[in-house]
Structures are given as structure tokens and as C-alpha cells.
Design an enzyme around this catalytic site. Structure first.
Site, short mmCIF file in Angstrom:
data_model
loop_
_atom_site.label_atom_id
_atom_site.label_comp_id
_atom_site.label_asym_id
_atom_site.label_seq_id
_atom_site.Cartn_x
_atom_site.Cartn_y
_atom_site.Cartn_z
N HIS A 3 -34.43 32.55 74.46
CA HIS A 3 -35.36 31.45 74.15
C HIS A 3 -34.67 30.50 73.16
CE1 HIS A 3 -39.71 30.35 72.69
NE2 HIS A 3 -39.26 29.49 73.56
N ARG A 33 -48.93 19.01 76.19
CA ARG A 33 -47.50 18.97 76.54
C ARG A 33 -47.16 17.78 77.42
NH1 ARG A 33 -44.09 23.56 74.78
NH2 ARG A 33 -45.57 24.77 73.57
N ASN A 67 -51.55 22.20 71.54
CA ASN A 67 -50.50 22.65 72.47
C ASN A 67 -50.46 21.76 73.72
OD1 ASN A 67 -48.35 24.43 73.23
ND2 ASN A 67 -49.75 25.43 74.68
N LYS A 70 -40.82 30.63 81.65
CA LYS A 70 -40.83 31.84 80.84
C LYS A 70 -40.81 33.10 81.70
CE LYS A 70 -40.36 29.69 77.13
NZ LYS A 70 -41.27 28.91 76.42
N TYR A 128 -52.29 26.75 83.24
CA TYR A 128 -51.50 26.28 82.09
C TYR A 128 -50.00 26.57 82.31
CZ TYR A 128 -48.92 26.09 77.87
OH TYR A 128 -47.92 25.80 76.98
N GLY A 129 -49.19 25.61 81.99
CA GLY A 129 -47.74 25.64 82.22
C GLY A 129 -47.05 26.98 82.04
N GLY A 130 -47.08 27.50 80.83
CA GLY A 130 -46.34 28.73 80.54
C GLY A 130 -46.78 29.92 81.38
N ASP A 160 -35.07 24.70 75.45
CA ASP A 160 -35.97 25.87 75.40
C ASP A 160 -35.32 27.18 75.83
OD1 ASP A 160 -38.74 26.66 74.78
OD2 ASP A 160 -38.91 27.14 76.91
N TYR A 210 -36.68 17.64 60.51
CA TYR A 210 -36.34 16.71 61.60
C TYR A 210 -34.87 16.26 61.53
CZ TYR A 210 -41.34 16.99 62.22
OH TYR A 210 -42.61 17.47 62.40
N SER A 211 -34.61 14.94 61.49
CA SER A 211 -33.20 14.51 61.60
C SER A 211 -32.37 15.01 60.41
CB SER A 211 -33.11 13.00 61.75
OG SER A 211 -33.37 12.39 60.52
N SER A 226 -42.00 29.71 69.71
CA SER A 226 -42.71 28.60 70.33
C SER A 226 -43.29 27.67 69.27
CB SER A 226 -43.83 29.13 71.21
OG SER A 226 -43.28 30.01 72.16
N ASN A 235 -32.26 17.84 59.34
CA ASN A 235 -31.73 19.18 59.64
C ASN A 235 -30.25 19.12 60.01
OD1 ASN A 235 -34.25 20.27 59.17
ND2 ASN A 235 -34.87 20.18 61.32
N CYS A 295 -41.81 25.82 67.10
CA CYS A 295 -41.15 25.91 65.79
C CYS A 295 -39.93 24.99 65.70
CB CYS A 295 -40.76 27.35 65.47
SG CYS A 295 -42.19 28.38 65.13
N THR A 332 -37.27 21.71 70.56
CA THR A 332 -37.13 20.39 71.20
C THR A 332 -36.67 19.36 70.18
OG1 THR A 332 -38.83 20.98 72.81
CG2 THR A 332 -38.35 18.63 72.55
N ASN A 333 -37.27 19.44 68.99
CA ASN A 333 -36.90 18.47 67.95
C ASN A 333 -35.44 18.59 67.54
OD1 ASN A 333 -39.20 16.70 66.56
ND2 ASN A 333 -40.09 18.52 67.51
N ARG A 378 -50.22 29.85 76.55
CA ARG A 378 -49.86 31.15 77.11
C ARG A 378 -50.84 32.20 76.61
NH1 ARG A 378 -46.12 33.05 74.83
NH2 ARG A 378 -45.53 31.37 73.43
#
Ligand code: GTP
Ligand code: SPV
Ligand code: MN
Length: 589
Positions: free
Chosen positions: A229, A374, A372, A209, A200-202, A280, A498-499, A251, A501, A253, A256-257, A72
Site C-alpha cells: 500500500h 473521492r 471519504n 485493494k 463503494y469504490g474500495g 496508492d 504538504y509541499s 488510508s 514535506n 494519511c 496522494t498528496n 470500505r
């Protein structure tokens, strides 16, 4: 091709865009497999996308964007409200008349030798009372294919729209991909988005977005709801009860995880499960029961590839095994498979990197995939996708979690004292910048509610809207702040992340259920060390204390930063937040 709608407002608008861009052809996207298959074949023929190994990756394709067009561009993203003040100090503003004039010059004849695709799409389950309709006009098949994964597209949307005027008008053209004429214009007061010279996607998947956050945040202000977000996830306990939380992290951070997390073995064996609703964006509304309910307006994941692997996020990886588009990762020419950093220890020797240059991953010091890079994967591919993910009414939210990348200052987790204090916590969030946007990486900046690049109006009014929603919600979610990224003296992450968390999420749910007490601190409620379950984890109580430590000196600096940030909002900073800042200052005396 003949249009499948009689909506005069849609048809008039499309006529105007045709007049401006002068396409050689016009195709309406109907959402059928036949049409999408034909478009994929065409894009493969022209080299726009590349077919991957169909035994290993059925229905998967590969795409690269220009090296200067891989993230972005916040300095090219504009909010064009009639009054400059309404865009606020955190956005770049241009007067709508000027922006339209500039945009028209750039779009003029831009599709002359190209086909124009018209994509009718729904953000949210088709026909849901929470859903909203948009159109994206584009000259890129790559955009059509991505939008077909990320949103619900086609004839069924036109049927739902009927002759309503309530739709978002998006125009995208690659033009000639000239960086100096790259703009993403938003006209919140006109429900309009114009994006030019990017692929680019974003910047170009306008449902994401541009609509679902920038335009929708403004719609939410006017219509009494919130566009955020945020990921949405469900936590199922051994009794089979599911509680839902949302989390706003900037973004790259960890949304998704966290959204696809698999609980650690000790929890799994007891029957705990995590369900993914969204990774997201969340649209939140107050419902009749006095709670906030959230839907995921998207239908796919546009996820960060590097770092995704069998261990860190197996659910995301599995989601990409079919019907996925990979962008700006490395490719293995021996077997037409994809690779990115930390996928596994076996990078291709005979490959191409994200720039398309020959690349030997065993020898080269260059990165194979852009940081970045994706994947665009259908949400229904995700093994942990919630049975409720397309529920038209959404899911009820018990907790809202804010978080960012902070090497110091922010503890592993804390809870706000109430909604107003929670809004203060979200509004003062800070995080180190990532590769998701162009510019320097690793610089700490204020990113309120992870919305700095995505709020379509004055950020002070946005804070006011948050406070207002809290007042109107009899039973609002509890608000928390987390930080997975605290580092030790050597710069390594202290918390395994990760897991693991899940252990923090477990505490958060227990707090929502009034099952554990907490310790008051100057910044809010901290967990008692014994209430964070460390069973089976190689983390000493000392380290946990380090993670929960509130360092007076760095908080003094943080408060200075908040004061400076707040001063930019002038009169539009709600008085409640000024009060909260005073409370925080006093708590440290
Ligand atoms: P956007 O799609 O840009 O909004 O990003 P996101 O918030 O969904 O971030 P994502 O989950 O894709 O994670 C981004 C990066 O952070 C990846 O490289 C992850 O490996 C890394 N990451 C995610 N969770 C953790 C964590 O708990 N600890 C650490 N150390 N890194 C993490
Ligand atoms: C982000 O940058 O927050 C993303 C990816 O989720 S993009 O669609 O590019 O915005
Ligand atoms: Mn994001």
C-alpha cells in the site's frame, strides 16, 4: 455478445457465474471509446451518473452511493483461506466452502433484470513482465467506468492472456445494496474475489485493494515479490538525476498528496522536481541489479476529494479537470459543478450535499461532501506524471518510507539502522483511523506497513516475507519513518506538511547518498537539526526540536502496545522482530 476469447478456463468460469446470477444480457467490455460512450449515455439516462458542466469539466461525471455505503467495510471484508490460521489474527476468516455457499445464496438470480458486464483488465502496463490479469464481472456501469480509468481494460488484455490459467476471477453484484448482506470475500488460494451489496469504490473496484493488495500480497509470498500500500515518486535533483522512493501511509494519511508534491520555491528555483509514478499501490520485485524495482499496477487515482485544493495539491486538482468521475461530493445546481470542503471559500448556495439533500454551503452546518468522497481521475492527466510511470520494468527504489498519523510519540522523521530494523519499524507502525473505512475516526491502532486491512494472509508470515526479501536483495532500499501529524498543546499540527514535506524527503535522499550524518537515538537515526532545510519556512529551531523529540514516557507506552500487538501472532512472529523489540526496550534503559 460473443466473447473475444477462446480461453476455456475463462469461458467455463463465466458460464458458472451466468448460471448463478442469471443476467438478462451479457456485454464484454472491449475498451473502445464507442462502447464506453454508449455506457456513459445509458448511465446518464437511468440516473446512475450525472453529466457535469462540460465547459468546465469535459468528460466528467458525478455519482452518489447510499449513505451507508461510502467507505470500505473492514468488518465485512473476509479472507477465506482453507485453514483459519493462514488468514491470521488481523483478518476476518470464513471457511471457503461456507463463504461460497453464503455468496451463492446472495448472488443467486441477482442480475435477473440486469446486464452483466465482463471486464478483462491488466494490473500493470499491458504485457509488462510485472503485470497480472484479472476479470471483473459486474452489474454496475459505474464500476465499468471506474475500472476503465483505474486499470487497463478491454480486448488487448484477452490477447495477452491467450489460454493462460493465470488470472484473477472477480464477481461483483450490487444485489439490492442490503448492508446486512454486504460481503467482500477473498479466496487467495483460488485467485477469486466475490463482492456483493456494495457500490463503494474500495469494496467494488476489484482490481484495486481486493486484487492488487489482498490477492497479490499472497501471490507475492509464493512468487517472491511484494504487493504494498505505497505511493511511488521520483525526486529529480538539479543535475537531472532521479531517485525513486516509495511510501506506505494508511488510508487518508497523505499518499496522494506526497506523490504529487510540488517542491517549495527555494528548491524549485534550484531545479528540483518531483515525478509521480503511483499514489496508492506498488508492486516490488528484486531485479538482476540486486535492487528492488517498483511498478504502479494502476492507471488512475481514486483520491480523497476533501482538502484537495490549488494550494494543498494542485497536481491532483488539475488531474480532475477532465475525464473524471466524482463520487459523494457536493454539487452546485446553478452550473453543474462539484464542490467539497476546503476546495475554495465559495461553496454553492444552491446545491445538493453528498446525500442528495438540498444544501446551501454558505449557511448549512452540515458537510457538503462526505469526508471519504473521492475522484477517479486518469493518471495521465497528472501534470507531474513521471515519464517512467508505465515503464514495464518499473523504477529502482532507493528508500522506503513508513508513516502514519500520530499526534505524539513518532518524530518528524527517523531512519532505521538496517533492513531488519526497518521491518520492525514498519511492523509496529500505528496511526489514527480515518473516514476511509467505516467505524470510529481518530482512534490509534497498529497498522503494520499500512497493510492491516489489505494483507491477504497471516500478518506474521507477511513480516517473515519482508525479512526474506531483504535477505535476497543485495542492495535493498534504506527504510525510514515519518510523521507529518504531530500536534501541539492546542491540537494544531506543528509541521506545515504538504509541499514542505519535500524538506524531509530531501534529507532522506541525502542519507541514501551518504551526504549527511545522523544522530543515533534509542529508536534509530535522527537528523541533526541543521540538516533539515528550514529556509523560507516560518518554523523555529525550537519547534523542529519539538518535532524530533523522543519522549521516554510515550515510548514506554508505545513499547507496551507493541508487545501486546506482537503477542497476537504467536509462533508466526519472526524471531528477528522479537530481537528488535528487545533491542528497543534495552535502548530506553
Ligand atoms: P487513500 O487514498 O485513502 O489511500 O489516502 P492517501 O494516503 O492517498 O491520503 P491523501 O493524500 O488523500 O490525504 C488524506 C488527507 O490527509 C487529506 O485530507 C489531506 O489534506 C491530508 N494530508 C495529506 N498530506 C498532509 C500533510 O502533509 N499534513 C497534513 N496536516 N495533512 C495532510
Ligand atoms: C484506501 O482506503 O486506502 C483507498 C481508497 O485508497 S479504497 O479504494 O476505497 O480502498
Ligand atoms: Mn489507499
Amino acid at each position: 455478445m460473443k466473447s473475444q476469447t477462446n480461453n476455456v478456463d475463462v469461458l467455463k468460469w463465466i458460464d458458472d457465474v451466468i448460471l448463478m446470477t442469471k443476467p438478462a444480457n451479457v456485454i464484454w467490455i472491449d475498451g473502445s471509446d464507442e462502447q464506453l460512450t454508449a455506457l456513459r449515455e445509458e448511465a446518464c439516462r437511468t440516473g446512475e451518473i450525472r453529466l457535469l458542466n462540460q465547459d468546465k469539466y469535459p468528460g466528467c461525471y458525478y455519482h452518489r452511493t447510499k449513505p451507508n455505503d461510502v467507505a470500505r467495510m473492514e468488518n465485512r471484508t473476509l479472507i477465506c483461506s482453507e485453514k483459519e490460521i493462514d488468514a491470521g489474527p488481523t483478518n476476518i476468516w470464513m471457511k471457503p466452502s461456507e463463504a461460497y455457499k453464503l455468496g451463492k445464496k446472495i448472488f443467486e438470480n441477482s442480475m435477473m433484470d440486469r446486464t452483466m458486464y465482463i471486464i478483462p483488465y491488466s494490473m500493470g502496463p499491458v504485457g509488462s513482465p510485472f503485470a497480472k490479469i484479472g476479470f471483473e464481472i459486474t452489474d454496475s456501469i459505474y464500476v465499468v467506468l471506474n475500472m476503465s480509468i483505474m486499470t487497463r481494460v478491454g480486448q488487448k488484455i484477452l490477447n495477452v492472456l491467450g489460454d493462460s490459467k493465470d488470472f484473477v476471477k472477480g464477481v461483483h453484484s450490487k444485489c439490492n445494496l442490503d448492508e446486512n448482506n454486504r460481503y467482500i470475500f477473498h479466496f487467495p488460494e483460488d485467485n477469486t474475489i466475490w463482492s456483493c451489496n456494495s457500490a463503494y469504490g474500495g469494496n467494488v473496484l476489484l482490481g484495486k485493494k481486493c486484487f492488487a493488495l489482498r490477492i497479490a500480497s499472497y501471490q507475492g509470498l509464493k512468487e517472491n515479490w511484494m504487493a504494498e500500500h505505497m505511493l511511488i515518486l521520483g525526486i529529480e535533483n538539479p543535475k537531472g538525476e532521479v531517485k525513486y522512493v516509495t511510501a506506505a501511509f494508511p488510508s487518508a494519511c497523505g499518499k496522494t498528496n506526497l506523490a504529487m508534491l510540488i517542491p517549495p520555491e527555494g528548491y524549485r528555483s534550484k531545479g528540483y522536481k518531483v515525478w509521480t509514478v503511483g499514489d496508492d499501490i506498488a508492486w516490488l520485485r528484486i531485479r538482476e541489479d540486486g535492487r528492488l524495482w517498483a511498478i504502479n499496477p494502476e492507471a488512475g487515482f481514486f483520491g480523497v476529494a476533501p482538502g484537495t485544493n490549488k494550494k494543498s495539491n494542485p497536481n491532483a486538482l488539475t488531474s480532475t479537470y477532465k475525464d473524471t468521475i466524482f463520487t459523494n461530493v457536493a454539487i452546485n445546481l446553478d452550473d453543474e459543478t462539484v464542490w467539497w470542503e476546503r476546495l475554495d471559500n465559495n461553496p454553492p448556495e444552491n446545491g445538493l450535499d453528498w446525500k442528495g439533500n438540498p444544501w446551501n454551503g454558505k449557511k448549512s452546518k452540515e458537510k457538503g461532501a462526505h469526508p471519504n468522497s473521492r475522484f477517479t481521475a486518469p493518471a495521465k492527466n497528472c501534470p507531474s506524471i513521471s515519464p517512467e510511470w508505465e515503464s514495464p520494468e518499473g523504477v529502482p527504489i532507493s528508500a522506503i518510507i513508513f508513516g502514519g498519523r500520530r499526534a505524539k510519540t513518532a518524530p518528524l522523521v527517523y531512519q532505521s539502522r538496517n533492513w531488519q530494523h526497518g521491518v520492525f519499524v514498519g511492523s509496529t507502525m500505528a496511526s489514527e483511523t480515518t473516514a476511509a473505512a467505516t467505524g470510529k475516526v481518530g482512534v490509534v491502532r497498529r497498522d503494520p506497513m499500512a497493510m492491516l486491512p489489505f494483507c491477504g494472509y497471516h500478518m506474521g508470515d507477511y513480516f517473515g516475507h519482508w525479512l526474506e526479501i531483504g535477505k535476497k536483495t543485495p542492495n535493498p532500499p534504506k527504510i525510514f519513518h515519518v510523521n507529518w501529524f504531530r500536534t501541539n498543546d492546542k491540537g494544531g499540527f506543528i509541521w506545515p506538511g504538504y509541499s514542505e514535506n519535500f524538506r524531509v524527503i530531501d534529507w532522506i535522499i541525502k542519507r541514501c547518498e551518504n551526504e549527511v550524518e545522523a544522530v543515533e537515538s534509542p529508536i534509530g537515526f535522527l537528523p541533526k537539526a541543521e540538516d533539515i532545510n528550514l529556509e523560507g519556512l516560518d518554523l523555529t529551531a525550537d519547534k523542529l526540536n519539538e518535532l524530533l523529540d523522543i519522549d521516554k514516557e510515550s515510548w514506554a507506552k508505545n513499547i507496551e502496545g507493541i508487545e501486546e500487538f506482537y503477542s497476537s501472532f504467536g509462533e508466526r512472529l519472526p524471531k528477528e522482530l522479537k530481537q528488535e523489540l528487545e533491542v528497543l526496550k534495552n535502548n530506553f534503559i
